[in-house]
Design a protein around this motif. Structure first.
Motif, PDB file in Angstrom:
ATOM      1  N   GLY A 347       0.427  -0.509  -0.313  1.00 34.20           N
ATOM      2  CA  GLY A 347      -0.200   0.149   0.039  1.00 34.20           C
ATOM      3  C   GLY A 347       1.164   1.333   0.187  1.00 34.20           C
ATOM      4  N   THR A 348       1.870   1.363   0.965  1.00 32.90           N
ATOM      5  CA  THR A 348       2.811   2.239   0.919  1.00 32.90           C
ATOM      6  C   THR A 348       3.854   2.804   0.174  1.00 32.90           C
ATOM      7  N   PHE A 349       4.184   2.029  -1.084  1.00 33.17           N
ATOM      8  CA  PHE A 349       5.008   1.524  -1.641  1.00 33.17           C
ATOM      9  C   PHE A 349       4.137   2.032  -3.352  1.00 33.17           C
ATOM     10  N   LEU A 390      10.188   4.076   1.254  1.00 37.25           N
ATOM     11  CA  LEU A 390      11.121   4.888   0.595  1.00 37.25           C
ATOM     12  C   LEU A 390      11.536   4.383  -0.835  1.00 37.25           C
ATOM     13  N   LEU A 391      11.241   2.945  -1.082  1.00 37.74           N
ATOM     14  CA  LEU A 391      11.246   2.700  -1.981  1.00 37.74           C
ATOM     15  C   LEU A 391      10.794   2.475  -3.194  1.00 37.74           C
ATOM     16  N   SER A 392       9.796   2.957  -3.195  1.00 39.70           N
ATOM     17  CA  SER A 392       8.524   3.714  -3.926  1.00 39.70           C
ATOM     18  C   SER A 392       8.569   4.818  -4.797  1.00 39.70           C
ATOM     19  N   GLY A 396      10.069  11.570  -4.137  1.00 42.92           N
ATOM     20  CA  GLY A 396      10.852  12.396  -5.448  1.00 42.92           C
ATOM     21  C   GLY A 396      12.378  12.698  -4.707  1.00 42.92           C
ATOM     22  N   PHE A 397      12.818  12.164  -3.435  1.00 39.10           N
ATOM     23  CA  PHE A 397      14.401  12.677  -3.206  1.00 39.10           C
ATOM     24  C   PHE A 397      14.968  11.346  -3.051  1.00 39.10           C
ATOM     25  N   ILE A 398      14.094  10.423  -3.725  1.00 38.33           N
ATOM     26  CA  ILE A 398      14.867   8.850  -4.459  1.00 38.33           C
ATOM     27  C   ILE A 398      16.035   9.104  -5.197  1.00 38.33           C
ATOM     28  N   TYR A 399      15.303  10.622  -6.359  1.00 33.09           N
ATOM     29  CA  TYR A 399      16.342  10.297  -7.351  1.00 33.09           C
ATOM     30  C   TYR A 399      17.550  11.385  -7.250  1.00 33.09           C
ATOM     31  N   LEU A 400      17.215  12.176  -6.403  1.00 35.01           N
ATOM     32  CA  LEU A 400      17.806  12.707  -6.180  1.00 35.01           C
ATOM     33  C   LEU A 400      19.730  12.223  -5.169  1.00 35.01           C
ATOM     34  N   ALA A 416      18.382  -2.874  -1.705  1.00 33.82           N
ATOM     35  CA  ALA A 416      17.776  -2.589  -0.658  1.00 33.82           C
ATOM     36  C   ALA A 416      16.783  -2.875  -0.531  1.00 33.82           C
ATOM     37  N   GLY A 417      15.552  -3.472  -1.023  1.00 32.92           N
ATOM     38  CA  GLY A 417      14.538  -4.513  -0.581  1.00 32.92           C
ATOM     39  C   GLY A 417      15.346  -4.792  -0.066  1.00 32.92           C
ATOM     40  N   LYS A 418      15.812  -6.390  -0.342  1.00 30.62           N
ATOM     41  CA  LYS A 418      16.675  -7.319  -0.108  1.00 30.62           C
ATOM     42  C   LYS A 418      16.600  -7.176   1.511  1.00 30.62           C
ATOM     43  N   TRP A 419      17.241  -5.884   2.192  1.00 32.85           N
ATOM     44  CA  TRP A 419      17.478  -5.575   3.771  1.00 32.85           C
ATOM     45  C   TRP A 419      16.184  -4.633   4.593  1.00 32.85           C
ATOM     46  N   ALA A 420      15.647  -4.387   3.501  1.00 29.59           N
ATOM     47  CA  ALA A 420      14.313  -3.728   4.096  1.00 29.59           C
ATOM     48  C   ALA A 420      13.429  -4.996   4.479  1.00 29.59           C
ATOM     49  N   CYS A 421      13.572  -6.133   3.899  1.00 27.05           N
ATOM     50  CA  CYS A 421      12.220  -7.351   4.321  1.00 27.05           C
ATOM     51  C   CYS A 421      13.391  -7.608   5.519  1.00 27.05           C
ATOM     52  N   GLY A 422      14.589  -7.412   6.240  1.00 30.15           N
ATOM     53  CA  GLY A 422      14.683  -6.749   7.699  1.00 30.15           C
ATOM     54  C   GLY A 422      13.774  -6.103   8.496  1.00 30.15           C
ATOM     55  N   THR A 423      14.218  -5.144   8.105  1.00 24.34           N
ATOM     56  CA  THR A 423      13.525  -3.390   8.739  1.00 24.34           C
ATOM     57  C   THR A 423      11.851  -3.979   8.789  1.00 24.34           C
ATOM     58  N   PHE A 424      11.317  -4.851   8.192  1.00 26.05           N
ATOM     59  CA  PHE A 424       9.810  -5.249   7.751  1.00 26.05           C
ATOM     60  C   PHE A 424       9.536  -6.496   9.287  1.00 26.05           C
ATOM     61  N   LEU A 425      10.725  -7.109   9.326  1.00 27.37           N
ATOM     62  CA  LEU A 425      10.522  -8.066  10.433  1.00 27.37           C
ATOM     63  C   LEU A 425      10.606  -7.728  11.626  1.00 27.37           C
TER      64      LEU A 425
END
Length: 439
Positions: A347-349, A390-392, A396-400, A416-425
């Motif tokens: 949803g937030t992505f 923030l991977l979405s 805007g600022f991810i392009y920076l 980043a998505g691979k490591w973000a899975c750890g943050t999610f857990l």
């Protein structure tokens, strides 16, 4: 349902094109929603939808434009040179220490809640170090976004404020419930930096740098524009930057005036130009040097505005949100907080924070109330998906960040998505252990 399908199609086609490198992010952001929007029957409304989207991101685009010019000027003037030398003395050429330092610096700077400011400050300080030691820019880009994903949950960062507004829950209680998870998530980010640092140490080894080595590295980083350096302006530039940061973070508090970030950086850049460069040709040179980078980022943000404008104006965003809530079987009512947490990830992505927290979350909260769950419990559960937000491509600022580090968007999202899975857990477990959300 058809609106939701068209919306999903826009997002999926965009991601496929980016991941497979069949299109640049700019062309995909602009053309994918326009083509699919036309096929969906919105051809006559493309202009107004696009303009509305561009208007929505215009303040961000202006802020990024002058933030890039401002910090670019400060880099050229030499404001961050002492910091780089200090970091080099501390890390002694050890990749592990550099990456851990990156995680700590990004976490601290992210307290201001603004991802673009965090990106500019951390990248300004660390990119020269990474270049001098031969470290991978991908690690810098990943660590910055992981740290910012956690600290973005502070009340002034965005999502938390929207949860409070949408569900009318107490700000202090919400923060107390999610703070332990944020603390543990930052520890996870540091762990990621340790893992990557050890791998980089194995690849590059440890360079024992003495003062002569540091001086040699400084000399090796000389540029054709060294005549634009202003070492005597170190303290005036530092004070000006400190004032800007204080106004940015504490504006509207403690009697300080609230100045929009776009105006703040525009004024700051004008003052910095006059302060450091009295010659008009030098001022023009500064704009020429850093204007190209600024233009690339601004065009990406404005392209994202068209992408968002089509999704929001056509109602596809709202339809996606309703479908996310409707697709969950009622049999899972007893685990509704878990359902909310899982739904919050895509949803937030797929949606902006406004669209998800102000449009979808109230629906999830109303449904959860039927199963005996309070708005606070659903609100806490909805923060879990911020691990991926923030991977979405809508941020805007991810392009920076991608522009400064020079990494490919698709490769960065995968890494980043691979490591973000750890943050999610970590967020998910903390939701139950510390957030007061029942199993």
């Amino acid at each position: 349902m058809m609106l939701a399908i068209w919306g999903y199609l826009i997002v999926v086609v965009f991601m496929i094109l980016i991941m497979t490198k069949k299109a640049t992010p700019f062309t995909a952001l602009v053309l994918v929603p326009l083509v699919i929007g036309t096929l969906a029957g919105f051809g006559l409304r493309i202009g107004p939808y696009s303009l509305d989207g561009i208007k929505a991101v215009a303040p961000t685009a202006v802020m990024l434009l002058f933030a890039i010019l401002y910090f670019g000027l400060m880099i050229t003037a030499g404001l961050f040179d002492p910091l780089v030398r200090f970091i080099l003395r501390i890390v002694k050429g050890d990749p592990l220490k550099v990456l851990v330092g990156t995680a700590i610096l990004a976490s601290v700077v992210s307290v201001d809640g603004d991802g673009s400011t965090t990106t500019m400050i951390v990248c300004s300080a660390m990119i020269p170090v990474y270049k001098r030691l031969g470290l991978k820019m991908m690690d810098l880009a990943v660590i910055v976004i992981l740290a910012n994903s956690v600290m973005n949950l502070l009340p002034w960062g965005g999502p938390t404020a929207r949860i409070i507004a949408a569900l009318n829950v107490d700000e202090g209680e919400l923060l107390r419930r999610i703070l332990p998870g944020m603390f543990l998530a930052i520890i996870w980010v540091v762990c990621v930096s340790v893992i990557r640092g050890l791998q980089e140490r194995k690849r590059l080894g440890i360079r024992e740098l003495d003062e002569d080595d540091i001086a040699h590295l400084d000399a090796s980083m000389s540029h054709d524009d060294d005549y634009l350096q202003r070492p005597r302006m170190l303290w005036p530039n530092f004070l000006l930057t400190a004032v800007l940061m204080v106004m940015l973070v504490f504006g509207g508090m403690y009697g300080l005036p609230k100045v929009p970030a776009a105006a703040l950086f525009e004024i700051g850049f004008a003052v910095a130009l006059v302060l450091n460069y009295h010659n008009v040709k030098d001022q023009q040179k500064i704009i020429e040097i850093h204007g190209a980078n600024a233009l690339q980022v601004v065009t990406m943000v404005l392209a994202a505005g068209i992408f968002m404008g089509m999704l929001n104006g056509s109602g596809m965003s709202q339809a996606i949100g309703q479908s996310l809530a409707a697709w969950v079987p009622s049999a899972l009512g007893g685990q509704w907080p878990l359902v909310t947490a899982i739904v919050s990830a895509p949803g937030t992505f797929l949606l902006s924070n406004d669209a998800f927290y102000l449009g979808v979350l109230p629906i999830l909260a109303q449904t959860g109330a039927q199963y005996g769950f309070s708005p606070m419990e659903i609100g806490v559960a909805s923060t879990v998906g911020q691990a991926f937000h923030l991977l979405s491509p809508l941020v805007g600022f991810i392009y920076l960040l991608l522009n400064l580090t020079g990494v490919d968007m698709g490769a960065w999202q995968r890494q980043a998505g691979k490591w973000a899975c750890g943050t999610f857990l970590v967020f998910l477990v903390s939701m139950y252990v510390f957030g007061g959300v029942p199993l």
